[in-house]
Design a protein around this motif. Structure first.
Motif, mmCIF file in Angstrom:
data_model
loop_
_atom_site.group_PDB
_atom_site.id
_atom_site.type_symbol
_atom_site.label_atom_id
_atom_site.label_comp_id
_atom_site.label_asym_id
_atom_site.label_seq_id
_atom_site.Cartn_x
_atom_site.Cartn_y
_atom_site.Cartn_z
ATOM 1 N N PRO A 197 0.124 -0.843 -0.027
ATOM 2 C CA PRO A 197 -0.197 0.247 0.144
ATOM 3 C C PRO A 197 0.721 1.245 -0.007
ATOM 4 C CG PRO A 197 -0.788 -1.822 1.435
ATOM 5 C CD PRO A 197 0.696 -1.827 1.178
ATOM 6 N N PRO A 198 0.125 2.294 -0.785
ATOM 7 C CA PRO A 198 1.164 3.587 -0.956
ATOM 8 C C PRO A 198 1.292 4.247 0.456
ATOM 9 C CG PRO A 198 -0.431 3.611 -1.996
ATOM 10 C CD PRO A 198 -0.817 2.130 -1.386
ATOM 11 N N ILE A 199 2.387 4.955 1.259
ATOM 12 C CA ILE A 199 1.999 5.632 2.185
ATOM 13 C C ILE A 199 2.460 7.405 1.948
ATOM 14 C CG2 ILE A 199 1.760 3.347 4.119
ATOM 15 C CD1 ILE A 199 4.656 3.801 4.771
ATOM 16 N N GLU A 200 2.870 7.754 2.444
ATOM 17 C CA GLU A 200 3.028 9.411 2.881
ATOM 18 C C GLU A 200 4.181 9.341 3.599
ATOM 19 O OE1 GLU A 200 2.386 11.851 1.361
ATOM 20 O OE2 GLU A 200 0.825 11.457 0.262
ATOM 21 N N ASP A 201 5.249 10.049 3.849
ATOM 22 C CA ASP A 201 6.775 10.291 4.361
ATOM 23 C C ASP A 201 5.838 10.905 6.080
ATOM 24 O OD1 ASP A 201 6.167 12.479 3.103
ATOM 25 O OD2 ASP A 201 7.709 13.566 4.735
ATOM 26 N N GLY A 202 6.455 9.721 6.800
ATOM 27 C CA GLY A 202 5.814 10.051 8.244
ATOM 28 C C GLY A 202 4.860 9.055 8.170
ATOM 29 N N VAL A 203 4.009 8.310 7.705
ATOM 30 C CA VAL A 203 3.091 7.113 8.103
ATOM 31 C C VAL A 203 3.208 6.240 8.653
ATOM 32 C CG1 VAL A 203 0.766 6.723 7.200
ATOM 33 C CG2 VAL A 203 1.703 9.747 6.640
ATOM 34 N N GLU A 204 2.616 5.564 8.648
ATOM 35 C CA GLU A 204 2.341 4.259 9.849
ATOM 36 C C GLU A 204 1.470 3.637 8.551
ATOM 37 O OE1 GLU A 204 1.660 2.005 13.331
ATOM 38 O OE2 GLU A 204 3.655 2.467 14.102
ATOM 39 N N ARG A 212 6.168 1.506 8.062
ATOM 40 C CA ARG A 212 6.520 2.797 7.660
ATOM 41 C C ARG A 212 8.311 4.143 7.450
ATOM 42 N NH1 ARG A 212 6.786 1.267 13.184
ATOM 43 N NH2 ARG A 212 9.411 2.064 13.967
ATOM 44 N N THR A 213 7.764 4.885 7.405
ATOM 45 C CA THR A 213 9.019 5.334 7.293
ATOM 46 C C THR A 213 9.270 6.591 7.131
ATOM 47 O OG1 THR A 213 9.423 6.988 4.883
ATOM 48 C CG2 THR A 213 7.838 6.868 4.460
ATOM 49 N N ARG A 214 10.238 7.500 7.092
ATOM 50 C CA ARG A 214 10.511 8.697 8.211
ATOM 51 C C ARG A 214 10.321 10.062 7.942
ATOM 52 N NH1 ARG A 214 16.848 6.912 9.234
ATOM 53 N NH2 ARG A 214 16.765 6.088 10.962
ATOM 54 N N LYS A 215 9.730 10.586 8.879
ATOM 55 C CA LYS A 215 9.215 11.782 7.946
ATOM 56 C C LYS A 215 10.254 12.908 7.521
ATOM 57 C CE LYS A 215 6.004 15.230 7.645
ATOM 58 N NZ LYS A 215 4.642 15.258 6.606
ATOM 59 N N LEU A 216 9.939 13.642 6.665
ATOM 60 C CA LEU A 216 11.275 14.382 5.773
ATOM 61 C C LEU A 216 10.806 15.444 5.838
ATOM 62 C CD1 LEU A 216 11.627 12.569 1.986
ATOM 63 C CD2 LEU A 216 12.682 12.211 3.759
ATOM 64 N N ASN A 217 12.069 16.784 6.066
ATOM 65 C CA ASN A 217 12.159 17.913 5.745
ATOM 66 C C ASN A 217 11.974 18.748 5.112
ATOM 67 O OD1 ASN A 217 14.299 18.455 5.137
ATOM 68 N ND2 ASN A 217 16.147 17.840 6.841
ATOM 69 N N PRO A 218 11.546 19.970 4.881
ATOM 70 C CA PRO A 218 10.706 20.656 3.655
ATOM 71 C C PRO A 218 12.292 20.751 2.508
ATOM 72 C CG PRO A 218 9.730 21.658 5.584
ATOM 73 C CD PRO A 218 11.133 20.783 6.298
ATOM 74 N N ILE A 219 13.320 20.945 3.279
ATOM 75 C CA ILE A 219 13.985 20.457 1.903
ATOM 76 C C ILE A 219 14.145 19.498 1.426
ATOM 77 C CG2 ILE A 219 15.915 20.019 4.049
ATOM 78 C CD1 ILE A 219 16.226 22.317 0.422
ATOM 79 N N ASN A 220 14.172 18.016 1.795
ATOM 80 C CA ASN A 220 14.528 17.169 2.237
ATOM 81 C C ASN A 220 13.222 16.344 1.167
ATOM 82 O OD1 ASN A 220 16.942 15.938 2.709
ATOM 83 N ND2 ASN A 220 16.408 15.139 4.440
ATOM 84 N N LYS A 221 12.549 17.118 1.443
ATOM 85 C CA LYS A 221 11.256 16.695 0.519
ATOM 86 C C LYS A 221 11.442 16.849 -0.854
ATOM 87 C CE LYS A 221 6.254 14.922 0.474
ATOM 88 N NZ LYS A 221 5.875 13.793 1.183
ATOM 89 N N HIS A 283 12.282 5.687 -2.383
ATOM 90 C CA HIS A 283 11.163 4.850 -2.889
ATOM 91 C C HIS A 283 10.826 5.735 -4.388
ATOM 92 C CE1 HIS A 283 7.475 3.421 -4.313
ATOM 93 N NE2 HIS A 283 6.863 2.148 -2.882
ATOM 94 N N PRO A 284 10.545 4.239 -5.619
ATOM 95 C CA PRO A 284 11.096 4.261 -6.821
ATOM 96 C C PRO A 284 10.183 5.368 -7.437
ATOM 97 C CG PRO A 284 11.633 2.318 -6.571
ATOM 98 C CD PRO A 284 10.801 2.567 -5.219
ATOM 99 N N GLU A 285 8.910 5.836 -6.703
ATOM 100 C CA GLU A 285 7.925 6.509 -7.199
ATOM 101 C C GLU A 285 6.930 7.123 -6.175
ATOM 102 O OE1 GLU A 285 3.664 4.726 -7.846
ATOM 103 O OE2 GLU A 285 4.935 4.523 -9.711
ATOM 104 N N GLN A 286 6.797 6.752 -5.066
ATOM 105 C CA GLN A 286 7.058 7.516 -4.287
ATOM 106 C C GLN A 286 7.440 9.039 -3.202
ATOM 107 O OE1 GLN A 286 4.133 4.711 -0.764
ATOM 108 N NE2 GLN A 286 4.145 4.189 -2.976
ATOM 109 N N HIS A 287 7.246 9.769 -2.823
ATOM 110 C CA HIS A 287 8.624 10.855 -2.780
ATOM 111 C C HIS A 287 8.963 10.977 -0.966
ATOM 112 C CE1 HIS A 287 8.107 12.438 -6.032
ATOM 113 N NE2 HIS A 287 6.204 12.932 -6.350
ATOM 114 N N ARG A 288 9.938 9.872 -0.704
ATOM 115 C CA ARG A 288 10.038 8.831 0.774
ATOM 116 C C ARG A 288 11.038 8.448 0.689
ATOM 117 N NH1 ARG A 288 7.720 4.025 0.937
ATOM 118 N NH2 ARG A 288 6.548 3.146 -0.052
ATOM 119 N N ALA A 289 11.920 7.847 1.754
ATOM 120 C CA ALA A 289 12.606 6.697 1.729
ATOM 121 C C ALA A 289 11.763 5.406 1.623
ATOM 122 C CB ALA A 289 13.822 6.464 2.773
#
Length: 349
Positions: A197-204, A212-221, A283-289
């Motif tokens: 399932p797709p998830i956002e950064d910082g979401v479980e 779950r993945t780490r929340k990215l700060n604005p510049i890393n996003k 991640h190849p597509e979602q904007h997160r690690a």
């Protein structure tokens, strides 16, 4: 394989190597490791006993006593490899290579029928190759037939670019690793984790605490959004670059802040595999690690592998360390298949 062939797994961690042997029907009596936080994952997923021991000081008689009488004894393990790794920053102060000498001492005392040792290829060069040569020389002095080779895990169905040194020793004859199973049909990142399932950064994800993945700060996003599949920081606009990337010396760090590609295998997973800035772990597509669950699957663990007791809490750092340090479960299965094939030929008892 019944109870005839019995295995003890040294430096077992959370059980990647053991899981491969269990999948092939071997009886793994016990895994031994100094890290007590591996106990739950090892025992829960493998129905085997975890012994919290320091193998530098553990008496070999305690290991010999684990094997039932008249059984064929198999001893396997992966001594922690930080000292040999190209990622190690403190080779001169890291004395974990001594664990390989402990492995040799245990072999001398237990005299197993078959041995397998897995490690990083750089072990062949560490200290000018002395540590590995000593290990092999000891085996040959004990009249074992020794073979070893560098194995590309992706050629055996691990969806990851991971080269490993695999050694076998047998009292009967040389053991050859089985032929590659995925030489021309690598399992890609898409095939491995594309269904999650797709998830956002910082979401479980509600049904899996490891997804779950780490929340990215604005510049890393902004940086991950500017990174194409298979790309990295070289694809960014100047205002997104780190200061180190602007220096000539920083240009050698090609793989930090990189994205994976759907239709390729993943890069080598490390203990920091969910950090965007620690490698090509976007991640190849979602904007997160990637998440811990995605990392575990890319290490070829089953999707339902349990890494911590849900009634307790375990730090993300510990779980990532367990995943990154593990022998890929599918590579463990390849090692087990190779030994099984050997036994079918040479064990006539």
């Amino acid at each position: 394989m019944g109870k005839k062939y019995n295995i003890v797994d040294l430096f077992c961690g959370v059980g990647g190597l053991t899981h491969g042997f269990k999948t092939e029907g071997f009886n793994v009596i016990a895994g031994i490791d100094f890290d007590s936080t591996c106990k739950y994952a090892f025992e829960t997923n493998n129905n085997s006993t975890f012994l919290h021991e320091n193998l530098i000081t553990m008496h070999s008689d305690s290991i010999t006593a684990l094997y039932p009488g008249k059984s064929l004894k198999i001893l396997v393990g992966c001594a922690p490899c930080q000292a040999f790794s190209t990622y190690s920053k403190n080779k001169e102060t890291n004395d974990k290579w001594k664990l390989l000498y402990s492995f040799s001492r245990i072999i001398n005392d237990v005299r197993p029928d078959i041995i397998s040792m897995e490690n990083v290829p750089n072990l062949l060069k560490y200290d000018s190759g002395t540590v590995f040569r000593d290990f092999v020389a000891n085996l040959r002095n004990l009249k074992y037939h020794v073979t070893y080779s560098i194995v590309s895990a992706q050629d055996y169905g691990v969806p990851q670019r991971r080269n490993r040194l695999v050694l076998f020793a047998s009292k009967f004859a040389e053991i050859q690793i089985i032929e590659p199973t995925h030489k021309n049909n690598k399992i890609t990142v898409r095939q491995a984790i594309g269904h999650l399932p797709p998830i956002e950064d910082g979401v479980e994800y509600k049904n899996d605490k490891l997804h779950r993945t780490r929340k990215l700060n604005p510049i890393n996003k902004r940086r991950i959004m500017a990174t194409p599949p298979g790309g990295g920081w070289r694809d960014w606009q100047p205002e997104l670059l780190l200061e180190c990337h602007k220096k000539e010396s920083g240009r050698t760090f090609r793989d930090v802040y990189g994205r994976m590609h759907w239709d390729d295998v993943a890069p080598t997973l490390t203990t920091q595999c969910i950090g965007l800035g620690n490698g090509r772990f976007g991640h190849p597509e979602q904007h997160r690690a990637i998440t811990m669950r995605e990392a575990a699957i890319l290490q070829s663990f089953p999707e339902n592998y349990q890494f911590y007791d849900p009634s307790t809490t375990m730090s993300t750092i510990s779980i990532c360390r367990h995943i990154g340090n593990a022998v890929p479960a599918r590579l463990g299965q390849v090692i087990a298949k190779s030994i099984k094939k050997h036994l079918e030929i040479y064990d006539n008892e």
